[in-house]
Each structure stands twice: as structure tokens, then as C-alpha cells.
Design an enzyme around this catalytic site. Structure first.
Site, PDB file in Angstrom:
ATOM      1  NE  ARG A 104     -74.492  58.251   5.816  1.00  7.39           N
ATOM      2  CZ  ARG A 104     -75.041  58.078   4.657  1.00  7.39           C
ATOM      3  NH1 ARG A 104     -75.222  59.098   3.846  1.00  7.39           N
ATOM      4  NH2 ARG A 104     -75.432  56.890   4.274  1.00  7.39           N
ATOM      5  CB  THR A 108     -80.514  63.707  11.126  1.00  8.26           C
ATOM      6  OG1 THR A 108     -79.152  63.470  11.533  1.00  8.26           O
ATOM      7  CG2 THR A 108     -81.417  63.634  12.344  1.00  8.26           C
ATOM      8  CG  ASP A 201     -71.463  51.189   6.415  1.00 11.28           C
ATOM      9  OD1 ASP A 201     -70.243  51.317   6.678  1.00 11.28           O
ATOM     10  OD2 ASP A 201     -72.339  51.875   6.966  1.00 11.28           O
ATOM     11  CG  ASP A 204     -70.701  48.560   8.985  1.00 13.24           C
ATOM     12  OD1 ASP A 204     -70.088  48.958   9.991  1.00 13.24           O
ATOM     13  OD2 ASP A 204     -71.927  48.704   8.825  1.00 13.24           O
TER      14      ASP A 204
HETATM   15  C1  PRP Z   1     -69.555  56.936   5.854  1.00  7.75           C
HETATM   16  C2  PRP Z   1     -68.405  57.270   4.913  1.00  7.75           C
HETATM   17  C3  PRP Z   1     -68.422  58.766   4.883  1.00  7.75           C
HETATM   18  C4  PRP Z   1     -69.873  59.089   5.065  1.00  7.75           C
HETATM   19  C5  PRP Z   1     -70.426  59.543   3.755  1.00  7.75           C
HETATM   20  O1  PRP Z   1     -69.173  57.080   7.176  1.00  7.75           O
HETATM   21  O2  PRP Z   1     -67.184  56.753   5.321  1.00  7.75           O
HETATM   22  O3  PRP Z   1     -67.627  59.365   5.904  1.00  7.75           O
HETATM   23  O4  PRP Z   1     -70.536  57.884   5.478  1.00  7.75           O
HETATM   24  O5  PRP Z   1     -71.734  59.940   3.870  1.00  7.75           O
HETATM   25  P1  PRP Z   1     -72.205  61.440   3.635  1.00  7.75           P
HETATM   26  O6  PRP Z   1     -71.516  61.925   2.402  1.00  7.75           O
HETATM   27  O7  PRP Z   1     -73.680  61.274   3.467  1.00  7.75           O
HETATM   28  O8  PRP Z   1     -71.845  62.246   4.839  1.00  7.75           O
HETATM   29  P2  PRP Z   1     -70.147  56.652   8.371  1.00  7.75           P
HETATM   30  O9  PRP Z   1     -70.983  57.794   8.788  1.00  7.75           O
HETATM   31  O10 PRP Z   1     -70.864  55.396   7.985  1.00  7.75           O
HETATM   32  O11 PRP Z   1     -69.138  56.395   9.547  1.00  7.75           O
HETATM   33  P3  PRP Z   1     -68.058  55.222   9.693  1.00  7.75           P
HETATM   34  O12 PRP Z   1     -67.037  55.417   8.597  1.00  7.75           O
HETATM   35  O13 PRP Z   1     -67.481  55.439  11.042  1.00  7.75           O
HETATM   36  O14 PRP Z   1     -68.767  53.900   9.553  1.00  7.75           O
HETATM   37  N1  URA Z   2     -71.429  55.621   3.563  1.00  7.72           N
HETATM   38  C1  URA Z   2     -71.093  54.404   3.099  1.00  7.72           C
HETATM   39  O1  URA Z   2     -70.241  53.715   3.685  1.00  7.72           O
HETATM   40  N2  URA Z   2     -71.712  53.967   1.988  1.00  7.72           N
HETATM   41  C2  URA Z   2     -72.613  54.684   1.322  1.00  7.72           C
HETATM   42  O2  URA Z   2     -73.111  54.223   0.288  1.00  7.72           O
HETATM   43  C3  URA Z   2     -72.950  55.950   1.830  1.00  7.72           C
HETATM   44  C4  URA Z   2     -72.336  56.401   2.952  1.00  7.72           C
END
Ligand code: PRP
Ligand code: URA
Length: 210
Positions: A104, A108, A201, A204
Site C-alpha cells: 500500500r 494514499t 509493521d 518489517d
Molecule cells: C501491509 C500488510 C497488508 C497491508 C494491510 O503490507 O501486510 O498487506 O499492509 O494494509 P491495508 O489493509 O490498509 O491494505 P505493506 O503494504 O506494508 O507491504 P509489505 O508487506 O510489503 O511491507
Molecule cells: N500493515 C501493517 O503491517 N501493520 C498495520 O498495522 C497496518 C498495515
């Protein structure tokens, strides 16, 4: 709330959630705990898998038994969904694995797609879409749309660890047919779209990219 979510309650799930949430938990323990938690969740959510009769022979006698009749497909949403795959494969080693790459945009909060790969004939498989975090619901709603339109998959079960009410509503509004399971329903999102109290996160913490 209109969205239907099944929250899986079990003392071991609570215990492992406390480890995931704790900011003192290091990357190694976070990874192994997410794997164990996913294992526990999938035991519950696969209760309705179809079985077929088979005739086998024990060392002592012939015997009627049952085995899985459905091909299971696991689809982690990259990156954090990857942390759920190995625990589930330990329970269902015959499962196939597809991948959806969506992150995401941090400003935005809209989903950005960068990868999509499913095994052939995915449309006929019992599909579990894995993402530990259901925050705004944008990533999962986008992933479901891809599985339906590009993968021809009709029945999709979402498996999350933490879900926010806002994300549940959004996912249900976009895809009311999708079944949603979570280990816990959290309070709300903060202004940056993070789940509160949450676990931070997830990607991470899994991969040490903080
Ligand atoms: C995180 C998580 C979800 C998303 C959730 O991924 O693993 O996929 O955010 O958020 P949402 O419900 O608001 O869409 P992220 O975008 O951080 O990517 P990553 O797993 O590659 O770090
Ligand atoms: N993605 C994450 O990894 N943590 C949150 O709390 C929301 C989105």
C-alpha cells in the site's frame, strides 16, 4: 458492523498474539510465532474440507479411510503473507502456493500491484488468501479481485491475524461473498492507517527491514 468475521479463540492463539504484539520480540521469534499461529488458525478454518473414501491396508487388515478430496491453494499477499505459508504447509504439505504482490502506498494507502502468479487450474482449488494484517482492507480487496478476475477463483477464504473494523467493513462491502477469519479483532486504525493496538509493521518485523 455488517461484515461477517470469525474470530478464532483459543488460549494458545492469545498467548502467541501477545508475543507478536510485544515490541521486545525480535525478528526470529516474530517469524517462528507467526508460523505457529498460522498453523493453529488453519486447523480451525479447514474443518469443512471435503473428504473422499479410500480403501487402504493397515499392517494388519484392510480398512476404509478418508482422505482430502480438494486441492488446497494458499495465496500469500507479499510480503507479510509469506510469514504464514510454512506453518500451513506443515499441516497441508500437498497445498499449492500462488503469490500476489501488493503493497500500500504509504501516502494514499491505496494498493499497488507488482506481482501475480497462480498455479495452473487454480480456479478449481479451495483457496485461502493469507495476509496477517487487515487494516484499511485495500490490499486484501485488491487481491481478492485479482483472484476472481485473473484466477477464475470463486470461493475465497481470507485468513488474517489482526483485523481492524474499518478494513472488515471495506472488504465485506467490496466482496460480500468472501469468508473472513482472524485471530483478533482490534480497536481501530490510527491516522497513518496502522492497526491499534496492532503489532506494528508486520513485513518489517518479519524481514528486519525497519
Ligand atoms: C501491509 C500488510 C497488508 C497491508 C494491510 O503490507 O501486510 O498487506 O499492509 O494494509 P491495508 O489493509 O490498509 O491494505 P505493506 O503494504 O506494508 O507491504 P509489505 O508487506 O510489503 O511491507
Ligand atoms: N500493515 C501493517 O503491517 N501493520 C498495520 O498495522 C497496518 C498495515
Amino acid at each position: 458492523m455488517n461484515a461477517k468475521v470469525t474470530v478464532l479463540q483459543h488460549p494458545l492463539i492469545e498467548h502467541k498474539l501477545a508475543i507478536l504484539r510485544n515490541r521486545e520480540t525480535d525478528n526470529k521469534l516474530f517469524r517462528s510465532t507467526l508460523e505457529e499461529l498460522s498453523y493453529l488458525l488453519v486447523y480451525e478454518i479447514t474443518r469443512d474440507l471435503a473428504l473422499r473414501p479410500v480403501r487402504i491396508h493397515t499392517p494388519l487388515a484392510p480398512c476404509d479411510a478418508l482422505q482430502l478430496a480438494e486441492q488446497v491453494l494458499l495465496v500469500p499477499v507479499l510480503r507479510a503473507g509469506l510469514g504464514m505459508v510454512s506453518g500451513i504447509l506443515n499441516l497441508i504439505p500437498s497445498a499449492k502456493v500462488g503469490h500476489v504482490g501488493v503493497y500500500r502506498d504509504e501516502h494514499t494507502l491505496q494498493p499497488v500491484e507488482y506481482y501475480f502468479r497462480l498455479p495452473p487450474d487454480a480456479g478449481s482449488m479451495r483457496t485461502f488468501l493469507l495476509d496477517p494484517m487487515l487494516a484499511t482492507g485495500g490490499s486484501l480487496a485488491h487481491a481478492v479481485e485479482l483472484l476472481k478476475t485473473k484466477g477464475g477463483i470463486e470461493r475465497i477464504t481470507v485468513v488474517s491475524i489482526l483485523a481492524a473494523p474499518e478494513g472488515l467493513e471495506a472488504l465485506h462491502a467490496a466482496h460480500p461473498d468472501v469468508e473472513i477469519y482472524a485471530a483478533m479483532l482490534d480497536d481501530k486504525l490510527n491516522e497513518q492507517g496502522y492497526i491499534l493496538p496492532g503489532l506494528g509493521d508486520c513485513g518489517d518485523r518479519l524481514f528486519g527491514t525497519l
